[in-house]
Design a protein around this motif. Structure first.
Motif, mmCIF file in Angstrom:
data_model
loop_
_atom_site.group_PDB
_atom_site.id
_atom_site.type_symbol
_atom_site.label_atom_id
_atom_site.label_comp_id
_atom_site.label_asym_id
_atom_site.label_seq_id
_atom_site.Cartn_x
_atom_site.Cartn_y
_atom_site.Cartn_z
ATOM 1 N N ARG A 188 -7.920 9.226 -0.104
ATOM 2 C CA ARG A 188 -6.947 8.200 -0.450
ATOM 3 C C ARG A 188 -7.553 7.172 -1.421
ATOM 4 N NH1 ARG A 188 -3.499 5.384 4.111
ATOM 5 N NH2 ARG A 188 -1.613 5.970 3.014
ATOM 6 N N ALA A 189 -8.755 6.720 -1.138
ATOM 7 C CA ALA A 189 -9.405 5.740 -2.011
ATOM 8 C C ALA A 189 -9.714 6.351 -3.372
ATOM 9 C CB ALA A 189 -10.682 5.216 -1.367
ATOM 10 N N ARG A 190 -10.142 7.603 -3.389
ATOM 11 C CA ARG A 190 -10.420 8.265 -4.666
ATOM 12 C C ARG A 190 -9.149 8.389 -5.490
ATOM 13 N NH1 ARG A 190 -13.496 13.619 -3.508
ATOM 14 N NH2 ARG A 190 -13.377 13.755 -5.764
ATOM 15 N N GLY A 191 -8.034 8.688 -4.823
ATOM 16 C CA GLY A 191 -6.750 8.775 -5.519
ATOM 17 C C GLY A 191 -6.333 7.437 -6.100
ATOM 18 N N ARG A 192 -6.526 6.367 -5.321
ATOM 19 C CA ARG A 192 -6.201 5.022 -5.822
ATOM 20 C C ARG A 192 -7.072 4.666 -7.013
ATOM 21 N NH1 ARG A 192 -5.797 3.235 -0.165
ATOM 22 N NH2 ARG A 192 -7.988 2.708 -0.368
ATOM 23 N N ALA A 206 -5.831 6.607 -10.014
ATOM 24 C CA ALA A 206 -4.572 6.050 -10.502
ATOM 25 C C ALA A 206 -4.823 4.752 -11.263
ATOM 26 C CB ALA A 206 -3.619 5.813 -9.337
ATOM 27 N N ARG A 207 -5.721 3.916 -10.749
ATOM 28 C CA ARG A 207 -6.067 2.664 -11.426
ATOM 29 C C ARG A 207 -6.671 2.948 -12.798
ATOM 30 N NH1 ARG A 207 -9.568 0.621 -7.789
ATOM 31 N NH2 ARG A 207 -7.816 0.133 -6.443
ATOM 32 N N GLU A 208 -7.524 3.954 -12.867
ATOM 33 C CA GLU A 208 -8.146 4.322 -14.140
ATOM 34 C C GLU A 208 -7.092 4.802 -15.140
ATOM 35 O OE1 GLU A 208 -10.911 7.993 -15.682
ATOM 36 O OE2 GLU A 208 -11.310 7.195 -13.685
ATOM 37 N N ILE A 209 -6.147 5.619 -14.682
ATOM 38 C CA ILE A 209 -5.104 6.139 -15.570
ATOM 39 C C ILE A 209 -4.182 5.013 -16.039
ATOM 40 C CG2 ILE A 209 -3.056 7.617 -15.634
ATOM 41 C CD1 ILE A 209 -4.646 9.574 -13.842
ATOM 42 N N ARG A 210 -3.840 4.084 -15.123
ATOM 43 C CA ARG A 210 -3.006 2.948 -15.521
ATOM 44 C C ARG A 210 -3.713 2.107 -16.587
ATOM 45 N NH1 ARG A 210 -1.636 2.695 -9.962
ATOM 46 N NH2 ARG A 210 -3.260 1.138 -9.639
ATOM 47 N N GLY A 211 -5.020 1.941 -16.432
ATOM 48 C CA GLY A 211 -5.778 1.186 -17.433
ATOM 49 C C GLY A 211 -5.751 1.864 -18.793
ATOM 50 N N ARG A 212 -5.910 3.167 -18.795
ATOM 51 C CA ARG A 212 -5.851 3.901 -20.065
ATOM 52 C C ARG A 212 -4.468 3.798 -20.687
ATOM 53 N NH1 ARG A 212 -8.895 9.605 -18.846
ATOM 54 N NH2 ARG A 212 -10.969 8.751 -18.471
#
Length: 92
Positions: free
Chosen positions: A37-41, A44-50
């Motif tokens: 779950r934490a790895r997924g978050r 997702a945070r990394e993709i949103r930043g990109r």
């Protein structure tokens, strides 16, 4: 790490503390890897930043498309054709 026999109690304690610290770091690293779950978050945070960076970089694209709708249609059609042709070429 091989255990060493030492007659100096301070050196032995220091070795034990170093081993505990190393073991603690290893356990934390393993726990982080198994926390899906934490790895997924994080992902997702990394993709949103990109996506934010890309959006900021292409910020004026919508305004250009509204001023020149025919150009937007031509560009979108060209991109669609290129993608379709590449998909077709990759088929076995």
């Amino acid at each position: 790490m091989t255990p060493s026999v030492s007659s100096d109690p301070d050196r032995t304690r220091a070795g034990i503390e170093a081993t505990r610290a190393e073991l603690g770091a290893t356990v934390q690293a393993l726990a982080a890897r198994t926390n899906v779950r934490a790895r997924g978050r994080d992902r997702a945070r990394e993709i949103r930043g990109r996506a934010r960076v890309l959006r900021d970089r292409l910020g004026g694209t919508g305004a250009v498309a509204r001023r020149h709708p025919l150009l937007a249609v031509v560009v979108a059609t060209t991109v669609g054709l290129v993608v379709t042709m590449r998909q077709y070429e990759r088929r076995p």
